[in-house]
Design a protein around this motif. Structure first.
Motif, PDB file in Angstrom:
ATOM      1  N   GLU A 128       0.830  -0.636  -0.326  1.00 49.28           N
ATOM      2  CA  GLU A 128       0.145   0.277   0.013  1.00 49.28           C
ATOM      3  C   GLU A 128       0.796   0.871  -0.184  1.00 49.28           C
ATOM      4  O   GLU A 128       0.567   1.965  -0.666  1.00 49.28           O
ATOM      5  CB  GLU A 128      -1.045  -0.250   1.404  1.00 49.28           C
ATOM      6  N   LEU A 129       2.083   1.049   0.521  1.00 52.66           N
ATOM      7  CA  LEU A 129       3.246   1.924   0.661  1.00 52.66           C
ATOM      8  C   LEU A 129       3.327   2.314  -0.421  1.00 52.66           C
ATOM      9  O   LEU A 129       3.316   3.936  -0.899  1.00 52.66           O
ATOM     10  CB  LEU A 129       4.089   2.249   1.730  1.00 52.66           C
ATOM     11  N   LEU A 130       4.137   1.809  -1.559  1.00 57.51           N
ATOM     12  CA  LEU A 130       4.079   1.631  -2.580  1.00 57.51           C
ATOM     13  C   LEU A 130       3.277   2.346  -3.613  1.00 57.51           C
ATOM     14  O   LEU A 130       3.603   3.071  -4.226  1.00 57.51           O
ATOM     15  CB  LEU A 130       4.689  -0.102  -3.235  1.00 57.51           C
ATOM     16  N   ALA A 131       1.929   2.147  -3.426  1.00 55.66           N
ATOM     17  CA  ALA A 131       1.225   2.825  -4.369  1.00 55.66           C
ATOM     18  C   ALA A 131       1.117   3.947  -4.455  1.00 55.66           C
ATOM     19  O   ALA A 131       0.985   5.078  -4.608  1.00 55.66           O
ATOM     20  CB  ALA A 131      -0.559   1.379  -4.541  1.00 55.66           C
ATOM     21  N   LYS A 132       0.799   3.844  -3.083  1.00 56.47           N
ATOM     22  CA  LYS A 132       0.418   6.038  -2.877  1.00 56.47           C
ATOM     23  C   LYS A 132       1.612   6.280  -2.997  1.00 56.47           C
ATOM     24  O   LYS A 132       1.605   7.825  -3.613  1.00 56.47           O
ATOM     25  CB  LYS A 132       0.732   5.716  -0.610  1.00 56.47           C
ATOM     26  N   ILE A 133       3.266   5.844  -3.255  1.00 58.29           N
ATOM     27  CA  ILE A 133       4.081   5.973  -3.918  1.00 58.29           C
ATOM     28  C   ILE A 133       4.190   6.737  -5.101  1.00 58.29           C
ATOM     29  O   ILE A 133       4.594   8.200  -5.321  1.00 58.29           O
ATOM     30  CB  ILE A 133       5.853   5.991  -3.121  1.00 58.29           C
ATOM     31  N   ILE A 134       3.192   5.806  -5.573  1.00 55.39           N
ATOM     32  CA  ILE A 134       3.395   5.715  -7.336  1.00 55.39           C
ATOM     33  C   ILE A 134       1.996   6.927  -7.597  1.00 55.39           C
ATOM     34  O   ILE A 134       2.624   7.968  -8.208  1.00 55.39           O
ATOM     35  CB  ILE A 134       2.452   4.324  -7.762  1.00 55.39           C
ATOM     36  N   VAL A 184      -7.464   6.671  -3.212  1.00 49.56           N
ATOM     37  CA  VAL A 184      -9.099   5.800  -2.423  1.00 49.56           C
ATOM     38  C   VAL A 184      -8.417   4.409  -2.248  1.00 49.56           C
ATOM     39  O   VAL A 184      -8.432   3.579  -3.366  1.00 49.56           O
ATOM     40  CB  VAL A 184     -10.005   6.499  -2.603  1.00 49.56           C
ATOM     41  N   PRO A 185      -8.107   3.919  -1.757  1.00 46.68           N
ATOM     42  CA  PRO A 185      -7.707   2.432  -0.921  1.00 46.68           C
ATOM     43  C   PRO A 185      -8.784   1.844  -0.608  1.00 46.68           C
ATOM     44  O   PRO A 185     -10.387   1.932   0.042  1.00 46.68           O
ATOM     45  CB  PRO A 185      -6.992   2.049   0.289  1.00 46.68           C
ATOM     46  N   VAL A 186      -9.344   1.380  -1.453  1.00 47.95           N
ATOM     47  CA  VAL A 186     -10.585  -0.008  -1.173  1.00 47.95           C
ATOM     48  C   VAL A 186     -10.440  -1.760  -1.306  1.00 47.95           C
ATOM     49  O   VAL A 186      -9.430  -2.353  -1.640  1.00 47.95           O
ATOM     50  CB  VAL A 186     -11.701   0.474  -2.088  1.00 47.95           C
ATOM     51  N   ASN A 187     -10.503  -1.904   0.354  1.00 43.63           N
ATOM     52  CA  ASN A 187     -10.045  -4.262   0.545  1.00 43.63           C
ATOM     53  C   ASN A 187     -11.383  -4.837  -0.568  1.00 43.63           C
ATOM     54  O   ASN A 187     -12.703  -4.592  -0.155  1.00 43.63           O
ATOM     55  CB  ASN A 187     -10.529  -4.015   1.271  1.00 43.63           C
ATOM     56  N   ASP A 211     -12.351   9.824  -8.410  1.00 42.78           N
ATOM     57  CA  ASP A 211     -12.187  10.287  -9.973  1.00 42.78           C
ATOM     58  C   ASP A 211     -10.825  11.231 -10.391  1.00 42.78           C
ATOM     59  O   ASP A 211     -10.427  12.240  -9.209  1.00 42.78           O
ATOM     60  CB  ASP A 211     -13.268  11.302 -11.003  1.00 42.78           C
ATOM     61  N   LYS A 212      -9.891  11.320 -11.124  1.00 43.87           N
ATOM     62  CA  LYS A 212      -9.288  12.009 -11.622  1.00 43.87           C
ATOM     63  C   LYS A 212      -7.372  11.231 -10.379  1.00 43.87           C
ATOM     64  O   LYS A 212      -6.687  11.787 -10.629  1.00 43.87           O
ATOM     65  CB  LYS A 212      -9.016  13.700 -11.828  1.00 43.87           C
ATOM     66  N   GLY A 213      -7.990  10.901  -9.605  1.00 44.16           N
ATOM     67  CA  GLY A 213      -7.333  10.191  -9.243  1.00 44.16           C
ATOM     68  C   GLY A 213      -6.702   8.576  -9.291  1.00 44.16           C
ATOM     69  O   GLY A 213      -6.391   8.238 -10.233  1.00 44.16           O
ATOM     70  N   THR A 214      -6.313   7.812  -8.074  1.00 43.60           N
ATOM     71  CA  THR A 214      -6.294   6.790  -7.991  1.00 43.60           C
ATOM     72  C   THR A 214      -6.844   5.464  -7.346  1.00 43.60           C
ATOM     73  O   THR A 214      -7.561   6.189  -6.039  1.00 43.60           O
ATOM     74  CB  THR A 214      -4.385   6.313  -7.510  1.00 43.60           C
ATOM     75  N   LEU A 215      -7.114   4.987  -8.002  1.00 45.78           N
ATOM     76  CA  LEU A 215      -8.086   3.850  -7.242  1.00 45.78           C
ATOM     77  C   LEU A 215      -7.234   2.845  -6.178  1.00 45.78           C
ATOM     78  O   LEU A 215      -6.271   2.304  -7.869  1.00 45.78           O
ATOM     79  CB  LEU A 215      -9.807   3.364  -7.812  1.00 45.78           C
ATOM     80  N   PHE A 216      -7.328   1.906  -5.432  1.00 40.51           N
ATOM     81  CA  PHE A 216      -5.720   1.089  -4.905  1.00 40.51           C
ATOM     82  C   PHE A 216      -6.965   0.153  -4.447  1.00 40.51           C
ATOM     83  O   PHE A 216      -7.626   0.155  -3.440  1.00 40.51           O
ATOM     84  CB  PHE A 216      -5.144   1.790  -3.744  1.00 40.51           C
ATOM     85  N   LEU A 217      -6.591  -1.351  -5.006  1.00 39.25           N
ATOM     86  CA  LEU A 217      -7.295  -2.295  -4.744  1.00 39.25           C
ATOM     87  C   LEU A 217      -6.505  -3.250  -4.085  1.00 39.25           C
ATOM     88  O   LEU A 217      -5.593  -3.694  -5.109  1.00 39.25           O
ATOM     89  CB  LEU A 217      -8.308  -2.858  -6.120  1.00 39.25           C
ATOM     90  N   ASP A 218      -6.910  -2.887  -2.754  1.00 40.01           N
ATOM     91  CA  ASP A 218      -6.170  -4.293  -1.828  1.00 40.01           C
ATOM     92  C   ASP A 218      -7.031  -5.394  -2.185  1.00 40.01           C
ATOM     93  O   ASP A 218      -7.957  -5.459  -2.150  1.00 40.01           O
ATOM     94  CB  ASP A 218      -6.106  -3.414  -0.318  1.00 40.01           C
ATOM     95  N   GLU A 223     -16.095   6.716  -7.657  1.00 39.78           N
ATOM     96  CA  GLU A 223     -16.191   8.561  -8.177  1.00 39.78           C
ATOM     97  C   GLU A 223     -15.608   9.502  -6.823  1.00 39.78           C
ATOM     98  O   GLU A 223     -14.763  10.575  -7.663  1.00 39.78           O
ATOM     99  CB  GLU A 223     -18.166   8.780  -7.479  1.00 39.78           C
ATOM    100  N   MET A 224     -15.108   8.536  -5.814  1.00 39.43           N
ATOM    101  CA  MET A 224     -14.369   9.186  -5.243  1.00 39.43           C
ATOM    102  C   MET A 224     -12.862   9.617  -5.608  1.00 39.43           C
ATOM    103  O   MET A 224     -12.379  10.236  -6.064  1.00 39.43           O
ATOM    104  CB  MET A 224     -14.310   8.848  -3.380  1.00 39.43           C
TER     105      MET A 224
END
Ligand SMILES: Nc1ncnc2c1ncn2[C@@H]1O[C@H](COP(=O)(O)OP(=O)(O)O)[C@@H](O)[C@H]1O
Ligand SMILES: [Mg+2]
Length: 320
Positions: A39-45, A57-60, A96-103, A93-94
């Motif tokens: 997750e930390l690496l995803a955030k850094i990307i 936006v992380p989602v489990n 949008d224009k950002g990153t969705l992190f599918l954990d 939607e949250m």
């Protein structure tokens, strides 16, 4: 900005990939055991990408299925179902224009995988109970600690979705495979603790680092970070030494299956016998030597050798 501590060559090459993929909207799939820093690496990307000003936006993926899952991702309109008292945005939607992190993406319910893929392909969807198509622009980073290709073989994960998510794979090795990073991480987590808990930074004795490097860290970086925080909070001395490490951690180094050699067994038995006799004879060394059938000189020698500390009492133990 959060720092990702690197130690080995392998980790440096991961960062090179990260620097390259961050700029482009390709899907990245990060694999590695729990606690390795996915997750930390995803955030850094995300933070290195042109999307950094927009949400991460992380989602489990594993916690919900069916309608609840759709609701979490697509949101709903007011009155869409009982309890939908107002319009609510979903994760798509949250982000949008950002990153969705599918954990834990391997846990994505099979029944929801088709809908999910469709949104990724079309970048549009309806909220539950809605009839207006919502367009979104998102970048997907997914993470898993399972072998997803194996899940595909077992028909638990759709192959088409797998290829859609798996454009750039990144594998983070477990901490036990890159132990040389441990000293650097300890320092990093101490610095973090200084900021978070507002206490001065202690020094760390080399034996402590040595022991931390001997351990295999099944919980990976998360486990190391928690241990350092715990020791930092509890200990007020200016140096962290072995005795400051929690006993449940030290316990890992006691090996009940190790077979002792004869010398160790003899020493332990001798030490115990001497202590026992000294105790029963109120610390009278002369009597102790006599009863153990050794000379007072040998007894003195052994007391020194085994570092036996025994205060002489005035009265011997009563006979029972
Ligand atoms: N290389 C690293 N450098 C600094 N902190 C790290 C590193 N790897 C992991 N961490 C920290 O360890 C914890 C667990 O990492 P996380 O990204 O949640 O792991 P995962 O998603 O693989 O379970 C987090 O607090 C994270 O900030
Ligand atoms: Mg995680």
């Amino acid at each position: 900005m959060q720092e990702f501590i690197l130690g080995s060559e392998a980790m440096h090459s991961i960062l090179k990939i990260v620097n390259k993929v961050a700029k482009h909207d390709v899907s990245v799939m990060i694999t590695g055991e729990s606690g390795t820093g996915k997750e930390l690496l995803a955030k850094i990307i995300h933070l290195q990408s042109p999307r950094s000003e927009n949400p991460f936006v992380p989602v489990n993926s594993g916690i919900l299925s069916g309608l609840m899952f759709e609701d979490k991702l697509f949101g709903h309109e007011k009155g869409a179902f009982t309890g939908a008292i107002r319009q609510e945005k979903g994760c798509f939607e949250m982000a949008d224009k950002g990153t969705l992190f599918l954990d834990e993406v391997s846990e994505l319910p099979l029944e929801n995988q088709v809908d999910f893929l469709r949104v990724l392909e079309d970048s549009q969807f309806l909220r539950i109970g809605g009839n207006e198509l919502i367009k979104v622009n998102i970048r997907i980073i997914s993470a898993t600690n399972k072998d997803l290709q194996n899940e595909v073989k077992k028909k638990l994960f759709r192959e088409d979705l797998f290829y859609r998510l798996h454009v750039v794979p990144i594998f983070i090795p477990p901490l036990r495979k890159r132990k040389n990073v441990i000293p650097k991480m300890v320092n990093h987590f101490l610095n973090q603790s200084v900021v978070n808990f507002k206490k001065p930074k202690p020094a760390v004795e080399p034996e402590v680092i040595e022991l931390l490097c001997r351990y295999d860290w099944p919980g990976n970086v998360r486990e190391l970070k928690n241990l350092i925080e715990r020791v930092f909070i509890i200990n007020d001395d200016d140096t962290i030494s072995l005795e400051h490490l929690p006993s449940d951690f030290l316990w890992h180094f006691k090996d009940p299956l190790r077979i002792k050699n004869l010398e160790e067994i003899r020493s332990e038995a001798e030490k115990k016998a001497i202590l026992d006799a000294l105790h029963r004879l109120a610390g009278d060394r002369e009597k102790t030597a006599k009863i153990l059938n050794i000379s007072p000189r040998t007894l003195r020698h052994k007391i020194q050798k085994y570092n036996i500390k025994f205060e002489r009492r005035r009265k011997p133990l009563k006979k029972v």
